[in-house]
Design a protein around this motif. Sequence first.
Motif, PDB file in Angstrom:
ATOM      1  N   GLN A  79       0.827  -1.199   0.000  1.00  0.00           N
ATOM      2  CA  GLN A  79       0.000   0.000   0.000  1.00  0.00           C
ATOM      3  C   GLN A  79       0.870   1.261   0.000  1.00  0.00           C
ATOM      4  O   GLN A  79       0.524   2.270  -0.616  1.00  0.00           O
ATOM      5  CB  GLN A  79      -0.918   0.017   1.228  1.00  0.00           C
ATOM      6  N   ASP A 245      -2.469   5.120   7.293  1.00  0.00           N
ATOM      7  CA  ASP A 245      -3.244   5.176   6.058  1.00  0.00           C
ATOM      8  C   ASP A 245      -3.268   3.806   5.376  1.00  0.00           C
ATOM      9  O   ASP A 245      -4.315   3.355   4.889  1.00  0.00           O
ATOM     10  CB  ASP A 245      -2.646   6.225   5.124  1.00  0.00           C
ATOM     11  N   THR A 248      -5.610   1.407   7.191  1.00  0.00           N
ATOM     12  CA  THR A 248      -7.008   1.718   6.861  1.00  0.00           C
ATOM     13  C   THR A 248      -7.396   1.124   5.501  1.00  0.00           C
ATOM     14  O   THR A 248      -8.464   0.527   5.347  1.00  0.00           O
ATOM     15  CB  THR A 248      -7.236   3.237   6.845  1.00  0.00           C
ATOM     16  N   LYS A 249      -6.519   1.275   4.526  1.00  0.00           N
ATOM     17  CA  LYS A 249      -6.806   0.759   3.181  1.00  0.00           C
ATOM     18  C   LYS A 249      -6.874  -0.765   3.158  1.00  0.00           C
ATOM     19  O   LYS A 249      -7.719  -1.349   2.464  1.00  0.00           O
ATOM     20  CB  LYS A 249      -5.756   1.261   2.196  1.00  0.00           C
ATOM     21  N   GLU A 251      -7.759  -2.619   5.665  1.00  0.00           N
ATOM     22  CA  GLU A 251      -9.019  -2.966   6.336  1.00  0.00           C
ATOM     23  C   GLU A 251     -10.206  -2.764   5.400  1.00  0.00           C
ATOM     24  O   GLU A 251     -11.076  -3.638   5.285  1.00  0.00           O
ATOM     25  CB  GLU A 251      -9.182  -2.115   7.600  1.00  0.00           C
ATOM     26  N   GLU A 252     -10.269  -1.613   4.750  1.00  0.00           N
ATOM     27  CA  GLU A 252     -11.409  -1.285   3.897  1.00  0.00           C
ATOM     28  C   GLU A 252     -11.512  -2.198   2.676  1.00  0.00           C
ATOM     29  O   GLU A 252     -12.615  -2.438   2.169  1.00  0.00           O
ATOM     30  CB  GLU A 252     -11.314   0.179   3.454  1.00  0.00           C
ATOM     31  N   SER A 253     -10.397  -2.724   2.221  1.00  0.00           N
ATOM     32  CA  SER A 253     -10.401  -3.607   1.054  1.00  0.00           C
ATOM     33  C   SER A 253     -10.867  -5.019   1.378  1.00  0.00           C
ATOM     34  O   SER A 253     -11.145  -5.811   0.486  1.00  0.00           O
ATOM     35  CB  SER A 253      -8.994  -3.674   0.451  1.00  0.00           C
ATOM     36  N   GLY A 254     -10.940  -5.335   2.672  1.00  0.00           N
ATOM     37  CA  GLY A 254     -11.315  -6.683   3.086  1.00  0.00           C
ATOM     38  C   GLY A 254     -10.129  -7.617   3.245  1.00  0.00           C
ATOM     39  O   GLY A 254     -10.277  -8.758   3.706  1.00  0.00           O
ATOM     40  N   TYR A 256      -7.620  -7.329   5.315  1.00  0.00           N
ATOM     41  CA  TYR A 256      -7.329  -7.550   6.740  1.00  0.00           C
ATOM     42  C   TYR A 256      -8.111  -8.756   7.261  1.00  0.00           C
ATOM     43  O   TYR A 256      -7.549  -9.637   7.928  1.00  0.00           O
ATOM     44  CB  TYR A 256      -7.689  -6.299   7.555  1.00  0.00           C
ATOM     45  N   ARG A 277     -12.648  -6.400  11.121  1.00  0.00           N
ATOM     46  CA  ARG A 277     -12.755  -4.938  10.990  1.00  0.00           C
ATOM     47  C   ARG A 277     -13.399  -4.580   9.651  1.00  0.00           C
ATOM     48  O   ARG A 277     -13.304  -5.299   8.698  1.00  0.00           O
ATOM     49  CB  ARG A 277     -11.374  -4.298  11.067  1.00  0.00           C
TER      50      ARG A 277
END
Length: 277
Positions: A79, A245, A248-249, A251-254, A256, A277
Amino acid sequence: MKKLFRLVSVIISSLALLVVLSACGSKALSAQNVVTRAKQSNTITWGVKADTKLFGLMDVKNGQIKGFEVDLAKAMTKQILGPKGKADFVQVTSSTRMPLLKNGNIDAIMATMTITPEREKQVDFTRSYFDAGQSLLVKKGSSVKNVKDLNKKGATVLGVVGSNSVQNVAKFAPKAKVLQLSDYAQAMTALRSGQGEALTTDNGILAGMAVENPGYVLVGGSFTKEPYGIAVNKGQTEFKADLNDALTKVEESGEYNKILKKWFGNVPGLNYKGMER
């Protein structure tokens, strides 16, 4: 000839002085901007555990460290640096991780390190990437059912040097004796040999030990909250922001949750769904 010799000597001495002054003026490795260096080398160097099943464990077959934190570090590296970004890994223990970071041998610590006010005086932390809780590992049938039982008869509890779990035991079971070992492998060996009634550290770490050692179980639930953070040297503000950052990315992408399920989805006694998360 004598004049020429003296002139050459002066020139050599002057050049040597310039080299020394230049070296003194350069920044220490740990003080250099990590983001700039990482982009130049396309590499981030992570300090990770190699003795902690599920989080970071050395695979003796190929010499590679594998686990939740290793996979998460790889995802975050890409990332920050892009798909060709490289994550290098250096083996650390609870007692060596801070010195290695301070010396600049590693860029960041992701090694089951709980965020505490005392540690925040020495390093900066990202936000938590894993919310653990301290627990106990005992032999099946043990009379120790929770942390309060450690007060009875001056029970001996095993821990690891450099881990704040030992300090926590002193708060919850002040009468207990504490034996500190250098790493979790030695602590588990000590438990198996009867040198202590219980081994204490975070529940995720103990779950990995229970998987590897049938006949040993987690008891008493969690008696503390242990948020794991990524540690970086003081002053690395840009790097810390990039890490937060990147987390977060991921986590948001799935990604994690996929990594979490891979390592904790089949561990008895842990509700990995509650960690998603």
